[in-house]
Enzyme design. Structure first.
Site, PDB file in Angstrom:
ATOM      1  CB  CYS A 162      43.974  64.509  38.253  1.00 20.78           C
ATOM      2  SG  CYS A 162      42.970  65.153  39.596  1.00 20.78           S
ATOM      3  CD  GLU A 305      38.363  58.477  30.818  1.00 24.21           C
ATOM      4  OE1 GLU A 305      39.513  58.118  30.525  1.00 24.21           O
ATOM      5  OE2 GLU A 305      37.938  58.489  32.004  1.00 24.21           O
ATOM      6  CE  LYS A 326      42.081  58.472  38.749  1.00 23.03           C
ATOM      7  NZ  LYS A 326      42.519  58.253  37.347  1.00 23.03           N
ATOM      8  CG  HIS A 331      42.017  60.433  41.689  1.00 18.22           C
ATOM      9  ND1 HIS A 331      43.272  60.773  41.259  1.00 18.22           N
ATOM     10  CD2 HIS A 331      41.165  61.226  40.974  1.00 18.22           C
ATOM     11  CE1 HIS A 331      43.193  61.712  40.337  1.00 18.22           C
ATOM     12  NE2 HIS A 331      41.921  62.007  40.148  1.00 18.22           N
ATOM     13  CG  PHE A 390      39.577  69.467  39.560  1.00 20.63           C
ATOM     14  CD1 PHE A 390      38.644  68.742  38.847  1.00 20.63           C
ATOM     15  CD2 PHE A 390      39.431  69.570  40.930  1.00 20.63           C
ATOM     16  CE1 PHE A 390      37.575  68.131  39.487  1.00 20.63           C
ATOM     17  CE2 PHE A 390      38.372  68.964  41.591  1.00 20.63           C
ATOM     18  CZ  PHE A 390      37.444  68.239  40.862  1.00 20.63           C
TER      19      PHE A 390
END
Length: 403
Positions: A162, A305, A326, A331, A390
């Site tokens: 991502c 976050e 998003k 996403h 990830f």
């Protein structure tokens, strides 16, 4: 240090087939998420996604081209075509060797992979098309863009889940800063919305069945999207010399690794990336008016976050807006950072902050100004765009108003 500016942008994504349509959708807080429409979608547990609708490849590409272009390559080519047109740039002569492309992508030609697995395993055929490899390889989009625009300098693909697009754009920034290039096309593209693409993500149990609600207390997961965005990054004096319109300055970039867990995000790693981007851009926290958040709508990401932002910005969070687009376009995995940078550019050029739609209930762990549900007019001089992947890979870009 050589300064880098953005002189063109292009996109195709669930909100629009070009930049004006996308900006209009972001300003309206319009959702591009709906019921998935592809082969065997009825066999999935997750049946929503953000698809590029009303798209006919044959209106943009010849039959001979479509033999070579997976959907993710098509998206990249269309976005690059628009970006170059808006930049008013034609690459020829000596410039060609100092112009390149770095694109982010995670899945490669996943639609091509799935189609050919079906051919071999489901239909029992022993042969596949000779161009399967040139279609499915992750660098296909970057290579086709380089050929389409005569880009003979540094050209490659970054694959870091991502964070792929933000990593790619950071690499483009550094190539120009270093003197290795004058012009770089950069951004990302992804087209993972097929049966296998959704089925794989179902296994992680991070997908929502109804909507993407970043930062909302009742959020229940992410929603996948598809599409591309491409930017023209250009050395500032080169852009000024040809009279180009400058949309924004690419002021800073930082990347870090959590080195802790393959799927769980780290506040500390995210905070180091955010602080690093500010430092590289020579910005103080109070200089930044808006952050386009990674904001996936999962409990773990949003909480982590927000904690990282609060740690870095401290008292400056009082004047900070943060939203996750998003919630509208889903996403886009490897392409997500590029489409989200469009919202950061819009904040600087149009003075409009894209909203976090679907927000229903405040979460004490996300106690920031998340611009809920409606876009907001606000003049900001500097913005950040976050991407946390990830594998614990973090990449943050800082933009400033056009010099």
């Amino acid at each position: 240090m050589r300064r880098v500016v953005i002189t063109g942008a292009g996109t195709i994504n669930p909100l629009g087939h070009d930049l004006p349509e996308t900006f209009a959708a972001m300003k309206a807080g319009r959702s591009g998420i709906g019921t998935l429409d592809f082969r065997d979608a009825d066999r999935l547990s997750i049946r929503i996604g953000a698809q590029v609708k009303n798209y006919d490849p044959q209106t943009h590409f010849s039959r001979q081209e479509l033999v070579l272009f997976d959907r993710f390559t098509q998206f990249a080519l269309l976005a690059a075509r628009e970006a170059m047109g808006r930049a008013g740039l034609t690459v020829e002569g000596a410039l060609a060797e100092r112009a390149g492309v770095v694109l982010g992508n995670s899945g490669g030609g996943l639609g091509t992979v799935e189609d050919n697995y079906r051919t071999v395993f489901e239909e029992g055929k022993n042969r596949v098309h000779p161009f399967v490899v040139p279609r499915l390889m992750s660098n296909a989009a970057a290579s086709q863009v380089s050929m389409a625009h005569n880009l003979r300098g540094p050209s490659y693909t970054v694959a870091s889940a991502c964070a792929s697009s933000n990593h790619a754009m950071g690499q483009a920034l550094m190539l120009i800063r270093s003197g290795m290039a004058e012009v770089m096309l950069t951004g990302g593209s992804e087209a993972m919305l097929c049966f296998g693409g959704i089925k794989a993500w179902e296994g992680l149990r991070v997908m929502s069945r109804d909507a993407c609600r970043p930062f909302s207390a009742n959020r229940n997961g992410m929603v996948q999207g598809e599409g591309a965005a491409v930017f023209v990054f250009e050395e500032m004096e080169h852009a000024k010399a040809r009279g180009a319109e400058i949309l924004a300055e690419v002021a800073g970039f930082s990347m870090t690794a959590d080195a802790s867990d393959i799927v769980m995000p780290s506040r500390e790693g995210a905070a180091r990336a955010i602080a690093g981007a500010l430092r590289d851009a020579r910005l103080n926290p109070e200089d930044v008016g808006y952050i386009n958040a990674h904001g996936t709508g999962t409990a773990a990401n949003d909480k982590t976050e927000c904690a990282a932002v609060a740690e870095v910005f401290g008292a400056a969070t009082a004047g900070l807006m943060i939203s996750s687009t998003k919630s509208m376009h889903g996403h886009l995995i490897g392409g997500t950072g590029a489409v989200e940078l469009l919202a950061a550019v819009m904040a600087l050029t149009d003075g409009v902050i894209a909203p976090t739609i679907g927000y229903e209930a405040p979460d004490p762990d996300c106690a920031l100004d998340v611009v809920p549900n409606e876009a907001r007019e606000a003049r900001v001089g500097a913005v950040l765009s976050n991407a946390f992947a990830f594998g614990g890979l973090n990449a943050v870009i800082a933009l400033r108003s056009a010099p």
